[in-house]
Design an enzyme around this catalytic site. Structure first.
Site, PDB file in Angstrom:
ATOM      1  N   VAL A 134      49.471  51.847  41.798  1.00  0.00           N
ATOM      2  CA  VAL A 134      49.123  53.228  42.123  1.00  0.00           C
ATOM      3  C   VAL A 134      48.918  53.310  43.635  1.00  0.00           C
ATOM      4  CG1 VAL A 134      47.335  54.995  41.867  1.00  0.00           C
ATOM      5  CG2 VAL A 134      48.180  53.732  39.865  1.00  0.00           C
ATOM      6  N   HIS A 143      27.783  36.363  34.323  1.00  0.00           N
ATOM      7  CA  HIS A 143      29.192  36.484  34.699  1.00  0.00           C
ATOM      8  C   HIS A 143      29.580  37.882  34.243  1.00  0.00           C
ATOM      9  CE1 HIS A 143      29.749  32.019  35.384  1.00  0.00           C
ATOM     10  NE2 HIS A 143      28.542  32.106  34.872  1.00  0.00           N
ATOM     11  N   HIS A 185      32.136  37.163  41.438  1.00  0.00           N
ATOM     12  CA  HIS A 185      31.496  38.298  40.784  1.00  0.00           C
ATOM     13  C   HIS A 185      31.212  39.456  41.732  1.00  0.00           C
ATOM     14  CE1 HIS A 185      29.850  35.059  37.808  1.00  0.00           C
ATOM     15  NE2 HIS A 185      31.102  35.370  37.561  1.00  0.00           N
TER      16      HIS A 185
HETATM   17  C1  LIG Z   1      38.768  33.020  39.518  1.00  0.00           C
HETATM   18  C2  LIG Z   1      37.840  33.910  38.770  1.00  0.00           C
HETATM   19  C3  LIG Z   1      36.978  33.348  37.826  1.00  0.00           C
HETATM   20  C4  LIG Z   1      36.098  34.161  37.122  1.00  0.00           C
HETATM   21  N1  LIG Z   1      35.361  33.625  36.106  1.00  0.00           N
HETATM   22  C5  LIG Z   1      34.652  34.447  35.297  1.00  0.00           C
HETATM   23  C6  LIG Z   1      34.021  33.953  34.129  1.00  0.00           C
HETATM   24  O1  LIG Z   1      34.134  32.772  33.786  1.00  0.00           O
HETATM   25  N2  LIG Z   1      33.311  34.822  33.367  1.00  0.00           N
HETATM   26  C7  LIG Z   1      33.179  36.137  33.710  1.00  0.00           C
HETATM   27  O2  LIG Z   1      32.491  36.864  33.009  1.00  0.00           O
HETATM   28  N3  LIG Z   1      33.764  36.617  34.807  1.00  0.00           N
HETATM   29  C8  LIG Z   1      34.526  35.821  35.582  1.00  0.00           C
HETATM   30  N4  LIG Z   1      35.188  36.335  36.642  1.00  0.00           N
HETATM   31  C9  LIG Z   1      34.991  37.759  36.956  1.00  0.00           C
HETATM   32  C10 LIG Z   1      35.719  38.686  35.991  1.00  0.00           C
HETATM   33  O3  LIG Z   1      36.990  38.178  35.698  1.00  0.00           O
HETATM   34  C11 LIG Z   1      35.831  40.061  36.652  1.00  0.00           C
HETATM   35  O4  LIG Z   1      34.548  40.502  37.006  1.00  0.00           O
HETATM   36  C12 LIG Z   1      36.465  41.089  35.719  1.00  0.00           C
HETATM   37  O5  LIG Z   1      37.727  40.684  35.285  1.00  0.00           O
HETATM   38  C13 LIG Z   1      36.571  42.419  36.437  1.00  0.00           C
HETATM   39  O6  LIG Z   1      37.083  43.365  35.537  1.00  0.00           O
HETATM   40  P1  LIG Z   1      37.664  44.722  36.098  1.00  0.00           P
HETATM   41  O7  LIG Z   1      38.197  45.482  34.959  1.00  0.00           O
HETATM   42  O8  LIG Z   1      36.620  45.328  36.957  1.00  0.00           O
HETATM   43  O9  LIG Z   1      38.830  44.270  37.101  1.00  0.00           O
HETATM   44  P2  LIG Z   1      40.076  43.318  36.865  1.00  0.00           P
HETATM   45  O10 LIG Z   1      39.956  42.553  35.613  1.00  0.00           O
HETATM   46  O11 LIG Z   1      40.265  42.533  38.108  1.00  0.00           O
HETATM   47  O12 LIG Z   1      41.300  44.306  36.697  1.00  0.00           O
HETATM   48  C14 LIG Z   1      41.756  45.173  37.711  1.00  0.00           C
HETATM   49  C15 LIG Z   1      43.225  45.413  37.480  1.00  0.00           C
HETATM   50  O13 LIG Z   1      43.649  46.527  38.256  1.00  0.00           O
HETATM   51  C16 LIG Z   1      44.888  46.242  38.837  1.00  0.00           C
HETATM   52  N5  LIG Z   1      45.013  47.054  40.037  1.00  0.00           N
HETATM   53  C17 LIG Z   1      44.261  47.000  41.159  1.00  0.00           C
HETATM   54  N6  LIG Z   1      44.686  47.914  42.044  1.00  0.00           N
HETATM   55  C18 LIG Z   1      45.722  48.569  41.452  1.00  0.00           C
HETATM   56  C19 LIG Z   1      46.576  49.625  41.865  1.00  0.00           C
HETATM   57  N7  LIG Z   1      46.472  50.197  43.077  1.00  0.00           N
HETATM   58  N8  LIG Z   1      47.534  50.048  41.007  1.00  0.00           N
HETATM   59  C20 LIG Z   1      47.674  49.493  39.785  1.00  0.00           C
HETATM   60  N9  LIG Z   1      46.899  48.478  39.361  1.00  0.00           N
HETATM   61  C21 LIG Z   1      45.932  48.032  40.187  1.00  0.00           C
HETATM   62  C22 LIG Z   1      44.832  44.764  39.111  1.00  0.00           C
HETATM   63  O14 LIG Z   1      46.120  44.216  39.295  1.00  0.00           O
HETATM   64  C23 LIG Z   1      44.104  44.240  37.888  1.00  0.00           C
HETATM   65  O15 LIG Z   1      44.989  43.946  36.845  1.00  0.00           O
HETATM   66  C24 LIG Z   1      36.058  35.550  37.381  1.00  0.00           C
HETATM   67  C25 LIG Z   1      36.912  36.110  38.326  1.00  0.00           C
HETATM   68  C26 LIG Z   1      37.812  35.310  39.000  1.00  0.00           C
HETATM   69  C27 LIG Z   1      38.736  35.944  40.000  1.00  0.00           C
END
Ligand SMILES: Cc1cc2nc3c(=O)[nH]c(=O)nc-3n(C[C@H](O)[C@H](O)[C@H](O)COP(=O)(O)OP(=O)(O)OC[C@H]3O[C@@H](n4cnc5c(N)ncnc54)[C@H](O)[C@@H]3O)c2cc1C
Ligand SMILES: *[C@@H]1O[C@H](CO)[C@@H](O)[C@H](O)[C@H]1NC(C)=O
Ligand SMILES: *[C@@H]1O[C@H](CO)[C@@H](O)[C@H](O)[C@H]1NC(C)=O
Ligand SMILES: *[C@@H]1O[C@H](CO)[C@@H](O)[C@H](O)[C@H]1NC(C)=O
Ligand SMILES: *[C@@H]1O[C@H](CO)[C@@H](O)[C@H](O)[C@H]1NC(C)=O
Length: 700
Positions: free
Chosen positions: A291, A623, A580
């Site tokens: 987006v 987490h 996080h």
């Molecule tokens: C390496 C790593 C290890 C982790 N380990 C843990 C764990 O063990 N346990 C835990 O609870 N949490 C963990 N986390 C944290 C957890 O994964 C995140 O807090 C969680 O996934 C965030 O969810 P969200 O929906 O906010 O964002 P996300 O899951 O990051 O999803 C956001 C999505 O939006 C998409 N996006 C962004 N901008 C755009 C755009 N402009 N247009 C279209 N799409 C877009 C991205 O590509 C992505 O797919 C970890 C994170 C990482 C990176």
């Protein structure tokens, strides 16, 4: 430097896989730009409709929960636009839990691989911020811990929004409410008898959900040395928690993990919420579609801007296409992606938008502000016993078995301030120092990374919540047992209650340029003191049985680190993100620099919501997946069945000015955000550290 990084804690084998099999399967990925059509819900840009009821920008953790729930009736039309690929050609890497350390998708095309600007509070280092760019978002690439926060944290969140909001919406964000929705997302399975015999994990099935889409359980095989975890913590004065999932997460425990027990695969938002769905004509998923901005119509509704839809493109060189939303645009891009999308769409602080050349649609100073994160480091020892890494590296048949590959680090614990400071008396003296910092404008003001008065009020409200409601009750530090490196046992320490807040902004109007990330790590002097206390405690674990019997010499930081000053120096030069980050579109009153109201609607808009890890106003001792799954479930309920007494939502009013935040300590009236170069404030009780230039990450 590589050796240092391999030992480097912070779940750091995420950042630099110990055994790089990175080329595995990559012959498949050059389908970029070709949209696979097999699974029924995938579309191509050409087969999209002109208009959908809901457009979800970001198919990550929260985005796919919403996609599934909002399209449940078979009629409501929903489009998910995901910047990354489907991940369907990466299944074996995604699925086997243990491979998350060894053949990680991080540092591939499925990772944004963001970087911070140099952090003066952390040795001047530029730090890596991995983030999944794939359907499932970071839930497809992460460490799978499912940990629930402390009830005090969620209730403090509620209190921050309650006075200013429609009660029916605000009451969604209490512990009791979130507890129910976290259970709703989950199907829990108790451990296998083998795992339980080895690790001795405790659980209370009654605190878990039994019919939700996300599978949670424990690895089917536990490394033998996990048996040392709970007894060692107990010997150190950290009691074993009998149930860390019903609001009190203090104590030692084994975390449940997002693993499907039937075939020992990762359970993540895509496999849990999307893959099992029956065919649904009303749900479309478009991968490789970033987006590029939210579009606004010329209409104004009750003083609020109305989004007409979004524009998207697969890359910077692709033609921009548009699609209309008849009801809402929902941003679910995560803690980086959602504020980034708002900013390039003209919703944010005026000075930031002006200098990036983006025309202001809605002036909203809080976008990107209040950024908070967990920081981790630790102590490591050599061992001659088998770690997970040793077994994996052996290449034995067992090392390739599904049981072994289901092992992921899960020994953890949360400890409170009186534990860290050796008793209530010295802990309350620490708390008095935090309060003194707060009450003195000369120490407080430099901690606020904005001169906007509303943002400053928000900083203060969050600070007060930590001091009055969270720090007295919840865990300030998480202590984790990490066994993925061959020959090394690491006990990690991660700060859960950061008083340091930073910000994220843009210096380009293109979504394809990364945003500027400035977490202002360790800018508040208390944060490094808390880490120091935790590190000292963790070193003392090496004197306690049964861990003691497993350990050789301490390899990090090693015997040269002895004084408080040494430990603080070590912490500043070695912490990394615990992955996080959050709070960049904080749910706070508008006059406290809020971005969304209690209904998750962006202030100044009539039909744009943010629903993902960016909306929490506070860091939590967890987490983030479990609270985000719960929050997204609750958000879907709010959208589908708005609470009744809700006709006059608080999200009225267009652009913001003044907003009644009198007495701003900075006296600032506009959005001249403070800059990243500021040195961390030095209160008298903080040892000023000499920053060691040589510890910069080498491979950036
Ligand atoms: C390496 C790593 C290890 C982790 N380990 C843990 C764990 O063990 N346990 C835990 O609870 N949490 C963990 N986390 C944290 C957890 O994964 C995140 O807090 C969680 O996934 C965030 O969810 P969200 O929906 O906010 O964002 P996300 O899951 O990051 O999803 C956001 C999505 O939006 C998409 N996006 C962004 N901008 C755009 C755009 N402009 N247009 C279209 N799409 C877009 C991205 O590509 C992505 O797919 C970890 C994170 C990482 C990176
Ligand atoms: C802090 O933790 C200790 C255990 O380490 C516990 O005994 C004590 O009750 C806790 N205090 C609070 C306020 O929860
Ligand atoms: C694992 O099992 C679930 C059913 O519980 C199924 O939906 C999923 O496709 C399976 N995954 C794999 C990779 O076999
Ligand atoms: C930013 O903070 C520094 C102290 O760290 C202060 O001296 C300076 O005046 C602040 N700048 C603005 C624009 O507020
Ligand atoms: C934007 O900031 C980043 C650092 O975060 C820098 O590398 C880049 O050059 C900047 N771009 C512009 C156009 O100033």
């Amino acid at each position: 430097m590589l050796a240092t990084e391999l030992l480097a804690l912070t779940l750091a084998t995420f950042a630099v896989p110990a055994f790089a099999h990175k080329n595995r399967e990559f012959h498949n990925v050059h389908t970029h730009g070709i949209y696979p059509i097999q699974p029924r819900n995938y579309i191509t840009p050409e087969t999209r409709r002109d208009s959908y009821d809901y457009i979800i920008a970001g198919g990550g953790l929260a985005g796919l929960v919403l996609a599934s729930r909002l399209s449940d009736d078979g009629k409501t039309t929903v489009l998910v636009l995901e910047a990354g690929g489907t991940g369907d050609d990466q299944k074996s890497t995604i699925n086997a839990p243990g491979l998350t350390y060894f053949t990680s998708l991080l540092n591939t095309q499925f990772d944004y691989a963001d970087k911070t600007v140099p952090q003066s509070g952390a040795g001047g280092r530029i730090m890596r911020w991995p983030r999944g760019k794939i359907l499932g978002g970071s839930s497809a690439v992460n460490g799978m811990y499912i940990v629930r926060p402390n009830s005090a944290e969620i209730d403090a969140w509620h209190d921050l929004i309650a006075d200013d909001s429609n009660k029916a919406y605000a009451d969604s964000w209490t512990w009791n409410s979130l507890y129910e929705s976290m259970k709703k997302s989950e199907s829990f399975t108790p451990p296998t008898q083998d795992s339980e015999n080895t690790a001795g994990m405790k659980y209370n099935a009654g605190s878990h959900g039994s019919s939700g889409p996300l599978h949670t359980t424990f690895p089917a095989y536990m490394i033998p040395m996990t048996s040392a975890w709970l007894p060692t913590l107990a010997a150190a004065g950290i009691p074993t928690s009998q149930d860390a999932y019903s609001g009190d997460n203090l104590g030692g425990f084994f975390s449940t993990m997002a693993i499907n027990p039937t075939n020992l695969t990762r359970s993540y938002s895509k496999s849990a919420y999307i893959d099992p769905l029956p065919p649904r004509d009303n749900l479309h998923v478009l991968a490789n579609a970033a987006v590029t901005r939210v579009t606004f119509s010329d209409n104004v509704q009750d003083g609020n801007r109305v989004a007409s839809g979004v524009e998207f493109a697969s890359s910077v060189s692709d033609t921009v296409k548009s699609v209309a939303a008849s009801k809402e645009v929902i941003l679910a891009g995560g803690a980086v992606g959602s504020p980034h999308m708002l900013l390039v769409s003209g919703v944010g602080p005026k000075d930031v938008l002006d200098s990036a050349g983006v025309s202001v649609q809605v002036e909203l100073p809080g976008v990107g502000q209040h950024l908070q994160d967990h920081l981790a480091t630790g102590v490591a020892w050599a061992t001659t016993e088998d770690t997970q890494g040793t077994i994996y590296q052996s290449g034995s048949d067992f090392s390739k078995s599904a049981e072994f590959l289901s092992y992921v680090n899960c020994g953890t614990s949360y400890v409170n301030g009186s534990y860290l400071f050796d008793g209530d008396e010295s802990f309350s003296s620490f708390v008095s120092q935090i309060k003194a910092t707060f009450n003195d404008p000369t120490t407080l003001n430099p901690l606020i990374p904005s001169t906007d008065s509303a943002v400053a009020e928000g900083y203060k409200a969050i600070y007060q919540s930590y001091v009055d409601k969270i720090i007295p009750k919840a865990g300030m530090i998480e202590i984790l047992f990490s066994l993925n490196t061959p020959g090394v046992i690491t006990v990690q320490t991660a700060l859960q209650t950061p008083l340091s807040q930073g910000r994220l902004y843009i210096n380009s109007s293109s979504i394809f340029d990364p945003p500027v990330i400035d977490p202002w790590y360790l800018s508040h002097p208390a944060d490094v003191v808390v880490l120091r206390q935790a590190l000292k405690k963790v070193r003392s674990f090496s004197q306690l049985s049964p861990l003691k019997e497993l350990l050789g010499e301490e390899t990090r930081p090693g015997p040269s680190v002895q004084t408080d000053e040494d430990w603080e120096n070590y912490a500043r030069n070695n912490v990394n993100t615990e992955f996080h980050p959050g709070c960049t579109c904080a749910m706070l009153p508008k006059n406290k620099g809020g971005v969304v109201d209690a209904s998750l609607k962006v202030y100044g808009t009539s039909n744009v919501r943010v629903i993902d890890g960016s909306v929490f106003p506070l860091s939590m001792s967890a987490h983030l997946m479990a609270p985000i799954y719960g929050m997204a479930e609750k958000a879907a309920e709010i959208i589908l069945n708005p609470p009744t007494s809700s006709s006059s939502s608080s999200s009225s009013g267009g652009s913001s000015t003044g907003t009644g935040a009198n007495g701003s300590p900075t006296g600032g009236s506009n959005n001249n955000n403070n800059n990243s170069g500021a040195a961390p404030v030095r209160a008298s009780w903080v040892v000023v550290v000499g920053l060691v230039a040589g510890v910069l990450l080498s491979s950036l």
